[in-house]
Design a protein around this motif. Structure first.
Motif, PDB file in Angstrom:
ATOM      1  N   PHE A   1       1.780   6.587  -7.087  1.00  0.00           N
ATOM      2  CA  PHE A   1       0.659   7.403  -7.549  1.00  0.00           C
ATOM      3  C   PHE A   1       0.964   8.884  -7.367  1.00  0.00           C
ATOM      4  O   PHE A   1       0.741   9.695  -8.279  1.00  0.00           O
ATOM      5  CB  PHE A   1      -0.606   7.026  -6.773  1.00  0.00           C
ATOM      6  N   ALA A   2       1.480   9.253  -6.208  1.00  0.00           N
ATOM      7  CA  ALA A   2       1.807  10.657  -5.947  1.00  0.00           C
ATOM      8  C   ALA A   2       2.922  11.144  -6.872  1.00  0.00           C
ATOM      9  O   ALA A   2       2.867  12.259  -7.407  1.00  0.00           O
ATOM     10  CB  ALA A   2       2.216  10.834  -4.484  1.00  0.00           C
ATOM     11  N   ALA A   3       3.926  10.301  -7.091  1.00  0.00           N
ATOM     12  CA  ALA A   3       5.040  10.675  -7.967  1.00  0.00           C
ATOM     13  C   ALA A   3       4.558  10.894  -9.395  1.00  0.00           C
ATOM     14  O   ALA A   3       4.983  11.836 -10.074  1.00  0.00           O
ATOM     15  CB  ALA A   3       6.120   9.599  -7.925  1.00  0.00           C
ATOM     16  N   GLY A   4       3.676  10.030  -9.866  1.00  0.00           N
ATOM     17  CA  GLY A   4       3.139  10.196 -11.209  1.00  0.00           C
ATOM     18  C   GLY A   4       2.306  11.455 -11.355  1.00  0.00           C
ATOM     19  O   GLY A   4       2.306  12.097 -12.409  1.00  0.00           O
ATOM     20  N   THR A   5       1.622  11.834 -10.298  1.00  0.00           N
ATOM     21  CA  THR A   5       0.768  13.018 -10.328  1.00  0.00           C
ATOM     22  C   THR A   5       1.578  14.303 -10.456  1.00  0.00           C
ATOM     23  O   THR A   5       1.165  15.241 -11.153  1.00  0.00           O
ATOM     24  CB  THR A   5      -0.102  13.077  -9.057  1.00  0.00           C
ATOM     25  N   VAL A   6       2.739  14.358  -9.813  1.00  0.00           N
ATOM     26  CA  VAL A   6       3.508  15.607  -9.766  1.00  0.00           C
ATOM     27  C   VAL A   6       4.749  15.596 -10.655  1.00  0.00           C
ATOM     28  O   VAL A   6       5.495  16.586 -10.666  1.00  0.00           O
ATOM     29  CB  VAL A   6       3.931  15.934  -8.309  1.00  0.00           C
TER      30      VAL A   6
ATOM     31  N   SER B   1      -1.819   6.140   0.186  1.00  0.00           N
ATOM     32  CA  SER B   1      -1.537   4.899   0.911  1.00  0.00           C
ATOM     33  C   SER B   1      -2.656   4.572   1.897  1.00  0.00           C
ATOM     34  O   SER B   1      -3.014   3.407   2.073  1.00  0.00           O
ATOM     35  CB  SER B   1      -0.206   5.013   1.660  1.00  0.00           C
ATOM     36  N   ALA B   2      -3.206   5.608   2.539  1.00  0.00           N
ATOM     37  CA  ALA B   2      -4.327   5.395   3.464  1.00  0.00           C
ATOM     38  C   ALA B   2      -5.545   4.867   2.721  1.00  0.00           C
ATOM     39  O   ALA B   2      -6.284   4.012   3.235  1.00  0.00           O
ATOM     40  CB  ALA B   2      -4.669   6.706   4.175  1.00  0.00           C
ATOM     41  N   ASN B   3      -5.757   5.374   1.523  1.00  0.00           N
ATOM     42  CA  ASN B   3      -6.837   4.874   0.675  1.00  0.00           C
ATOM     43  C   ASN B   3      -6.659   3.376   0.394  1.00  0.00           C
ATOM     44  O   ASN B   3      -7.594   2.586   0.550  1.00  0.00           O
ATOM     45  CB  ASN B   3      -6.851   5.677  -0.630  1.00  0.00           C
TER      46      ASN B   3
ATOM     47  N   GLU C   1       0.815  -1.211   0.000  1.00  0.00           N
ATOM     48  CA  GLU C   1       0.000   0.000   0.000  1.00  0.00           C
ATOM     49  C   GLU C   1       0.853   1.267   0.000  1.00  0.00           C
ATOM     50  O   GLU C   1       0.480   2.275  -0.609  1.00  0.00           O
ATOM     51  CB  GLU C   1      -0.939  -0.011   1.218  1.00  0.00           C
ATOM     52  N   ILE C   2       1.997   1.200   0.681  1.00  0.00           N
ATOM     53  CA  ILE C   2       2.907   2.357   0.699  1.00  0.00           C
ATOM     54  C   ILE C   2       3.500   2.586  -0.683  1.00  0.00           C
ATOM     55  O   ILE C   2       3.600   3.722  -1.158  1.00  0.00           O
ATOM     56  CB  ILE C   2       4.029   2.136   1.742  1.00  0.00           C
ATOM     57  N   ILE C   3       3.895   1.495  -1.350  1.00  0.00           N
ATOM     58  CA  ILE C   3       4.472   1.608  -2.691  1.00  0.00           C
ATOM     59  C   ILE C   3       3.475   2.212  -3.668  1.00  0.00           C
ATOM     60  O   ILE C   3       3.816   3.092  -4.465  1.00  0.00           O
ATOM     61  CB  ILE C   3       4.940   0.218  -3.182  1.00  0.00           C
TER      62      ILE C   3
ATOM     63  N   LEU D   1       6.947  18.237   1.543  1.00  0.00           N
ATOM     64  CA  LEU D   1       6.084  17.740   2.623  1.00  0.00           C
ATOM     65  C   LEU D   1       4.643  17.566   2.155  1.00  0.00           C
ATOM     66  O   LEU D   1       3.964  16.607   2.537  1.00  0.00           O
ATOM     67  CB  LEU D   1       6.142  18.702   3.812  1.00  0.00           C
ATOM     68  N   ALA D   2       4.181  18.503   1.312  1.00  0.00           N
ATOM     69  CA  ALA D   2       2.827  18.391   0.778  1.00  0.00           C
ATOM     70  C   ALA D   2       2.687  17.141  -0.089  1.00  0.00           C
ATOM     71  O   ALA D   2       1.684  16.418  -0.001  1.00  0.00           O
ATOM     72  CB  ALA D   2       2.484  19.638  -0.031  1.00  0.00           C
ATOM     73  N   ILE D   3       3.692  16.873  -0.908  1.00  0.00           N
ATOM     74  CA  ILE D   3       3.665  15.675  -1.750  1.00  0.00           C
ATOM     75  C   ILE D   3       3.707  14.420  -0.887  1.00  0.00           C
ATOM     76  O   ILE D   3       3.013  13.431  -1.162  1.00  0.00           O
ATOM     77  CB  ILE D   3       4.852  15.695  -2.740  1.00  0.00           C
ATOM     78  N   LEU D   4       4.501  14.461   0.174  1.00  0.00           N
ATOM     79  CA  LEU D   4       4.580  13.321   1.091  1.00  0.00           C
ATOM     80  C   LEU D   4       3.225  13.065   1.756  1.00  0.00           C
ATOM     81  O   LEU D   4       2.805  11.908   1.914  1.00  0.00           O
ATOM     82  CB  LEU D   4       5.656  13.586   2.143  1.00  0.00           C
ATOM     83  N   LEU D   5       2.533  14.137   2.131  1.00  0.00           N
ATOM     84  CA  LEU D   5       1.202  13.989   2.726  1.00  0.00           C
ATOM     85  C   LEU D   5       0.212  13.408   1.724  1.00  0.00           C
ATOM     86  O   LEU D   5      -0.634  12.572   2.072  1.00  0.00           O
ATOM     87  CB  LEU D   5       0.696  15.337   3.239  1.00  0.00           C
ATOM     88  N   PHE D   6       0.319  13.835   0.467  1.00  0.00           N
ATOM     89  CA  PHE D   6      -0.558  13.289  -0.570  1.00  0.00           C
ATOM     90  C   PHE D   6      -0.271  11.810  -0.799  1.00  0.00           C
ATOM     91  O   PHE D   6      -1.201  11.003  -0.956  1.00  0.00           O
ATOM     92  CB  PHE D   6      -0.386  14.072  -1.870  1.00  0.00           C
ATOM     93  N   ALA D   7       1.013  11.441  -0.805  1.00  0.00           N
ATOM     94  CA  ALA D   7       1.373  10.025  -0.931  1.00  0.00           C
ATOM     95  C   ALA D   7       0.805   9.232   0.243  1.00  0.00           C
ATOM     96  O   ALA D   7       0.334   8.095   0.078  1.00  0.00           O
ATOM     97  CB  ALA D   7       2.893   9.870  -0.998  1.00  0.00           C
ATOM     98  N   GLY D   8       0.838   9.845   1.439  1.00  0.00           N
ATOM     99  CA  GLY D   8       0.250   9.200   2.609  1.00  0.00           C
ATOM    100  C   GLY D   8      -1.242   9.015   2.465  1.00  0.00           C
ATOM    101  O   GLY D   8      -1.799   7.980   2.857  1.00  0.00           O
ATOM    102  N   LEU D   9      -1.924  10.016   1.878  1.00  0.00           N
ATOM    103  CA  LEU D   9      -3.363   9.915   1.653  1.00  0.00           C
ATOM    104  C   LEU D   9      -3.675   8.767   0.695  1.00  0.00           C
ATOM    105  O   LEU D   9      -4.618   7.994   0.920  1.00  0.00           O
ATOM    106  CB  LEU D   9      -3.892  11.235   1.082  1.00  0.00           C
TER     107      LEU D   9
END
Length: 297
Positions: A165-170, A195-197, A158-160, A185-193
């Motif tokens: 997904f976040a890397a592809g978005t930005v 992963s939470a999904n 899920e982390i991967i 940090l904002a990108i990291l938070l989005f990646a966390g979101l």
């Protein structure tokens, strides 16, 4: 005997444990069945990052991201459904993919052709970043489908997914912009979101994964459920705290906090498994609210 129901309109399939569910709630899952929800999420957050960073993403970049995301998710689902036995328990998206495999394969070819044509118009640096990320995604898909037991030892699936997904978005944005501490940090938070999904979906589908001999963070035990409840709350608090230090991230923080808290709320909603999983993607579309508000107002 309880089996997945085939819905006449657009081939929607109900949750295998919920025969006769209210037809008005089936609309929650149609984007998920077609694999379009993830593409919309990616484009929505790309727009929000572009707005936050005061830089343009461009229509070509958005189209390439939409089609590439759709291509990846559709290929993943086709491979997933092909590996299942005909009499095995299936989620709605797996049943839909199995029943419409020939049509979806043709759609996959069309999407791939369109994606290739659009990606050929991208800037060289963006294209290189895309090829690099595409290689990583291809590697993940091979491991996930050929050696899924690895997730039993290393609970990082899920982390991967969230990071990719976040890397592809930005990836369309300049490296020096992404390297700014608050942006990173904002990108990291989005990646966390993201992963939470994925973690929430893994928890909801844990029994299904066990029946199909698959592995995820959800199949590892009850601790995953607690983590799925807590992580979105921590992400929401992190986004709010970040916006206090950088006011330009206010809209980003509101969208991320709203999506994260909505994701937590889904755990307690009276929904079927498939409705939960579909809604988990839809609540990540919070940036669309700001997009339409700006257009209307």
């Amino acid at each position: 005997m309880i089996t997945p129901d085939t819905v006449a309109v657009v081939g929607l399939v109900n949750d295998s444990r919920s025969n006769g569910g209210a037809s008005g709630r089936r609309c929650l899952i149609w984007l998920n069945l077609l694999g379009l929800d993830a593409s919309l999420v990616a484009v929505a957050w790309q727009w929000l990052f572009a707005r936050t960073l005061h830089t343009g993403a461009g229509g070509t970049n958005a189209a390439a991201l939409f089609l590439t995301t759709w291509l990846i998710y559709l290929a993943d689902r086709l491979a997933d459904s092909a590996a299942l036995k005909s009499n095995s328990q299936k989620s709605a998206r797996q049943a839909f993919c199995s029943q419409h495999r020939s049509t979806l394969r043709l759609l996959l070819i069309v999407i791939a052709a369109l994606d290739f044509a659009i990606c050929s118009q991208l800037e060289y640096a963006t294209l290189l970043h895309g090829i690099f990320l595409g290689t990583l995604v291809a590697g993940y898909l091979v491991i996930n489908h050929a050696r899924s037991e690895i997730w039993e030892t290393i609970p990082g699936k899920e982390i991967i997914i969230g990071i990719l997904f976040a890397a592809g978005t930005v990836c369309v944005f300049p490296s020096h912009v992404l390297a700014e501490p608050t942006t990173a940090l904002a990108i990291l938070l989005f990646a966390g979101l993201c992963s939470a999904n994925c973690t929430s979906i893994a928890v909801w589908e844990a029994e299904l994964d066990r029946s199909q001999n698959k592995h995820s963070i959800g199949t590892r035990g009850r601790g995953a459920a607690s983590w799925a409840h807590l992580l979105p709350i921590l992400l929401a608090l992190g986004a709010i705290a970040l916006s206090l230090f950088e006011q330009s991230l206010l809209f980003f923080a509101v969208c991320l906090a709203g999506s994260a808290l909505s994701l937590t709320a889904i755990h307690f909603a009276l929904l079927t498994r498939d409705e939960r999983c579909a809604l988990a993607d839809l609540v990540l579309l919070a940036p669309l609210a700001f997009f339409f508000a700006e257009k209307i107002l």
